[in-house]
Design a protein around this motif. Structure first.
Motif, PDB file in Angstrom:
ATOM      1  N   GLN A 160       0.834  -1.202   0.000  1.00 48.99           N
ATOM      2  CA  GLN A 160       0.000   0.000   0.000  1.00 48.99           C
ATOM      3  C   GLN A 160       0.868   1.250   0.000  1.00 48.99           C
ATOM      4  OE1 GLN A 160      -2.001   0.773   3.783  1.00 48.99           O
ATOM      5  NE2 GLN A 160      -0.731  -0.783   4.791  1.00 48.99           N
ATOM      6  N   ALA A 189       0.012   3.644   8.893  1.00 46.45           N
ATOM      7  CA  ALA A 189      -0.435   2.367   8.329  1.00 46.45           C
ATOM      8  C   ALA A 189      -1.053   1.455   9.381  1.00 46.45           C
ATOM      9  CB  ALA A 189       0.750   1.657   7.668  1.00 46.45           C
ATOM     10  N   HIS A 229       5.735   3.495   0.069  1.00 46.59           N
ATOM     11  CA  HIS A 229       5.203   2.157  -0.184  1.00 46.59           C
ATOM     12  C   HIS A 229       5.576   1.210   0.949  1.00 46.59           C
ATOM     13  CE1 HIS A 229       5.855  -1.964  -2.075  1.00 46.59           C
ATOM     14  NE2 HIS A 229       4.543  -1.809  -2.111  1.00 46.59           N
ATOM     15  N   HIS A 286       4.951  -2.871   2.261  1.00 45.98           N
ATOM     16  CA  HIS A 286       4.486  -4.213   1.890  1.00 45.98           C
ATOM     17  C   HIS A 286       4.682  -5.144   3.081  1.00 45.98           C
ATOM     18  CE1 HIS A 286       5.107  -8.144  -0.555  1.00 45.98           C
ATOM     19  NE2 HIS A 286       3.837  -7.999  -0.222  1.00 45.98           N
TER      20      HIS A 286
END
Length: 850
Positions: A65, A146, A75, A77
């Protein structure tokens, strides 16, 4: 009177000028043509690059994401579940895909996240300058936004090591431990000379015009794999699709992204004082150092020692490999991450408990395998276990060379011996899928000149019979490995092989069946079996380092030497035996990491790219039971021996044996297992599949005849991966079976002790010396020569000239200390008049009369 006309200088030069003018015209036209070709090639390259670049976003989407961290996105992951969460920080110029070998290994134990710093991978460009403090702060924001909560185990490679240390200095309460992978320390920068510093600054301030040009005309995309692998050899360890992703990510780099990357290196020392003051107390810290880095730069080790000194609970380990250790030795990096997790502060949540149980289980497996290596005198082993597409275990144990003590890793190449047969079966099935081979067709359809001992048997023999060892031929291929004959000549030996049954009626294992099947592949495709393996199997499965001959194996920078146990001197390197024409039956060399890809394929039919290589029905057809088998390996021969001897049967975890297409089928504690082992000179291997449960196990060793070791480890790992409770004592079961046939470890060790402690007098040995007459049809004499401690026996057996060392264990008894008969007993039956008969394994083979 005749007057001669003398040519003038102008007249003489005219032809020369004409030739010169012609050459200039030709040269000009050629040059124009060449320029035109180059321009067209460049235009084609530019067009190709633009078309491909327009599709990159669709073909190579971010696997994770994109999270906003305040004006730009990073980014992230993540994989797996559990606590603590492992955070992977790449080195300079790299991004999250760098961790594609380590991340799945850790995802089976806990949650693990790799991310891309600003300006790299799939992340946006971030503000300058890119100081360690700014980068650590952005990582903290990323994890918070996140929803990733600590504690975190931070793993940093190269320059990334400085960033994770900065994070630990800024947010110590969130960090449970550090793993520094060949990380760059301040000491190394301080040791740089003024000239080196000036050179680095010049490189950072410059612009790579050549790289930009190659990128825009499509050269980098077309030849990127070769270029990248040349610059960073460790990239060859990655699957092809990962390497291609890294190339594409490099192609999308803009000048702004390049400026961000250069800024990281230019201001790397900005927070050195802050880092120097930030000691880590008793935080678990593991410092991994690449052996190649130490060899290349003496100052590197001092920087690693300085990093280890930052914590009271640290370790420093030099790992065999290059700077990109996480690519060279991913299982070793994963092992140290797991160790830091296990050493971290106690946690009470359920996921943490599960992580600790997993770490404990793999720790117990490590201890089990290392104990068995020592007990069975096996130099090294490499292990892989998968379940439901995830790697549960992938690592090396012991050494690949007892003399150099180089460690085995998951990437170490081993000979897999008869496990090769399953690759040949796969080759046949790929051609069945294409309609080029019919399993039920007679062999003569593809090999018109082929014949068995009788015309009737020749007509009956089908391709299916070859794949199930049901050809009806007696085994006649023993001792032909490395023979100087062609594959076609070997296939023709079938005509002289005695038949013990009609084709399809009974099973008898023989390499010749497999060589004939491979020859059909060659005739149908027009390729050699070796080339077919490379292009149709190895490359699609990402087994790019695998090979089919000893010469190629020896060119690899990480291969295991074959070893055997010398009766007098212990574990010693053995002589390579090149399988030659018999390669389709036992010639493949591969690593455990590559064989994990093979396991996954055999369980799903898919390549690492997710593309179907073989349809499910044909995959299942390879694994079906077609014929019954009495005993698939040496330990289970103890079951047959007990029955024939009329003694109680030893315990067993496997039963109901059968055979598919070069795969054994068995029941293992109620689970159907598809498996095959392999025994070559100096190598022993095994592959097992539980298709219903999605479990696969590979065991590779560089030990000769390591039957008990391989079978004990195989069954232990199967029970673990299948979650069998309670865990059976696989080693005890295998040892009980081996004891029936006198090959258990206690008997083996007693014999070793006997041969190493017994001393024969030189005169006693000299009494056996001399020339003997062969009793088994050979015309050559048998010679016995006495040494100071052993005898030397020169004898021809089954067409092979052997020179065997005989080590005494009693006045008239010896053990052979030479392959391939090492360990067999030789005795001398002597009469009162001095006559003597040599008895080999209970059979008289030569005699001498006085």
């Amino acid at each position: 009177m005749t007057t001669k006309r003398i040519p003038t200088g102008t007249q003489t030069a005219a032809p020369h000028r004409r030739r010169s003018k012609t050459f200039r015209i030709w040269f000009r036209r050629s040059l124009i043509a060449l320029v035109g070709v180059v321009v067209l090639a460049i235009l084609a390259g530019v067009t190709y690059e633009r078309v491909m670049a327009s599709e990159d976003a669709t073909r190579y989407p971010a696997p994770g994401q994109l999270v906003d961290v305040g004006g730009h996105r990073l980014h992230l992951h993540c994989m797996g579940e559990g606590s603590p969460t492992v955070i992977l920080e790449a080195g300079w110029g790299s991004f999250s895909s760098d961790w594609s070998l380590v991340q799945p290994l850790m995802a089976s134990q806990t949650r693990v996240c790799a991310y891309d710093r600003a300006g790299s991978g799939w992340s946006d460009v971030g503000p300058l300058p890119r100081t360690p403090e700014r980068i650590a702060t952005e990582l903290h924001t990323l994890l918070h936004n996140a929803g990733e909560s600590g504690p975190f185990v931070l793993v940093g490679h190269s320059l990334g090591g400085r960033y994770v240390r900065m994070y630990a200095a800024l947010h110590p309460d969130e960090v449970a431990g550090l793993v520094l992978v060949d990380a760059r320390h301040e000491v190394h920068d301080q040791a740089m000379t003024a000239a080196q510093q000036t050179q680095l600054e010049a490189q950072l301030s410059g612009y790579d015009w050549v790289g930009e040009l190659l990128k825009h005309i499509g050269v980098t995309r077309l030849f990127g794999t070769a270029l990248y692998s040349t610059m960073i050899p460790e990239l060859k360890r990655l699957p092809a699709e990962t390497t291609q992703t890294m190339i594409v990510m490099g192609l999308r780099q803009t000048p702004e992204m390049a400026a961000v990357s250069r800024s990281e290196m230019a201001v790397r020392t900005a927070n050195d004082a802050q880092l120097a003051a930030a000691t880590l107390g008793d935080l678990p810290v593991h410092v991994l150092v690449a052996s190649h880095s130490v060899q290349r730069d003496a100052a590197w080790l001092s920087g690693q020692e300085a990093q280890a000194a930052l914590s009271q609970d640290s370790s420093l380990t030099i790992v065999e490999g290059g700077h990109y250790l996480h690519l060279d030795a991913p299982e070793e990096v994963a092992r140290h991450i797991a160790a830091v997790i296990a050493a971290g502060h106690p946690r009470s949540d359920a996921s943490a408990e599960a992580t600790e149980q997993s770490a404990s289980a793999t720790g117990e497996i490590d201890a089990f395998i290392e104990r068995l290596l020592a007990e069975y005198d096996v130099a090294g082993a490499s292990i892989g276990v998968v379940r439901d597409g995830e790697v549960l275990l992938l690592r090396g144990y012991g050494v690949r060379n007892v003399q150099t003590q180089q460690p085995v890793t998951a990437d170490t190449q081993f000979g897999i011996a008869s496990v090769t047969k399953s690759f040949t079966a796969l080759g046949v099935m790929l051609l069945v899928q294409e309609g080029k081979i019919d399993l039920n067709a007679p062999v003569t359809r593809y090999l018109p000149e082929f014949s068995l001992a009788t015309p009737e048997a020749t007509a009956k023999l089908t391709v299916r019979h070859l794949l199930t060892h049901a050809s009806g031929m007696e085994r006649v291929d023993v001792g032909l490995a490395g023979a100087s004959i062609t594959r076609d000549e070997l296939v023709k030996m079938a005509a002289s092989a005695p038949l013990f049954a009609e084709p399809g009626e009974a099973y008898k294992y023989s390499n010749l069946n497999t060589v004939i099947a491979a020859h059909i592949i060659e005739v149908v495709t027009g390729q050699s079996w070796e080339a077919f393996m490379q292009t149709r199997i190895f490359q699609p499965l990402g087994m790019t380092d695998s090979s089919t001959d000893i010469e190629t194996l020896q060119q690899h920078d990480n291969f295991a030497l074959p070893h055997d146990v010398d009766l007098l001197d212990g574990i010693q390197p053995a002589t390579f035996l090149n399988p030659g024409v018999e390669a389709p039956a036992g010639g493949v060399n591969a690593s455990a990491a590559e064989m994990v890809n093979y396991l996954k394929f055999q369980l799903t039919g898919d390549t690492p790219d997710g593309e179907q290589l073989l349809t499910p029905d044909l995959l299942n057809a390879m694994h079906m039971r077609y014929v019954d088998v009495p005993a698939p390996n040496v330990p289970t021969q103890g079951l047959l021996a007990a029955e024939s001897m009329g003694v109680p049967a030893p315990p067993t975890l496997t039963r109901d044996f059968g055979y598919g297409f070069y795969w054994f089928v068995e029941d293992f504690l109620g689970h159907e297992i598809i498996q095959h082992d392999g025994q070559g000179v100096g190598y022993s291997a095994s592959v097992s599949l539980a298709p219903t449960e999605g479990v696969g196990v590979v065991v590779l060793t560089n030990g000769n005849g390591a039957h008990a070791f391989v079978e004990s480890v195989r069954q232990h790992l199967l029970a673990w991966a299948l979650a069998i409770d309670p865990m059976p004592d696989a080693q005890a079961v295998v040892e009980a079976q081996m004891a029936i046939i006198g090959m258990d470890n206690a008997t083996r060790r007693a014999r070793l002790e006997q041969v190493r402690t017994y001393r024969a007098e030189p005169d006693a040995l000299a009494a056996f010396a001399g020339e003997y007459t062969h009793l088994m049809g050979a015309t050559s004499p048998v010679m016995v020569v006495a040494g100071t401690r052993t005898l030397s026996l020169a004898i021809e057996l089954q067409g092979m000239a052997l020179n065997l060392e005989l080590a005494p264990i009693a006045p008239d008894k010896f053990l052979i200390n030479t392959d391939p008969l090492r360990g067999l007993e030789v005795s001398f039956d002597r009469s009162d008049n001095g006559d003597a008969t040599i008895v080999l394994a209970g059979m008289p083979v030569a005699t001498r009369s006085r």
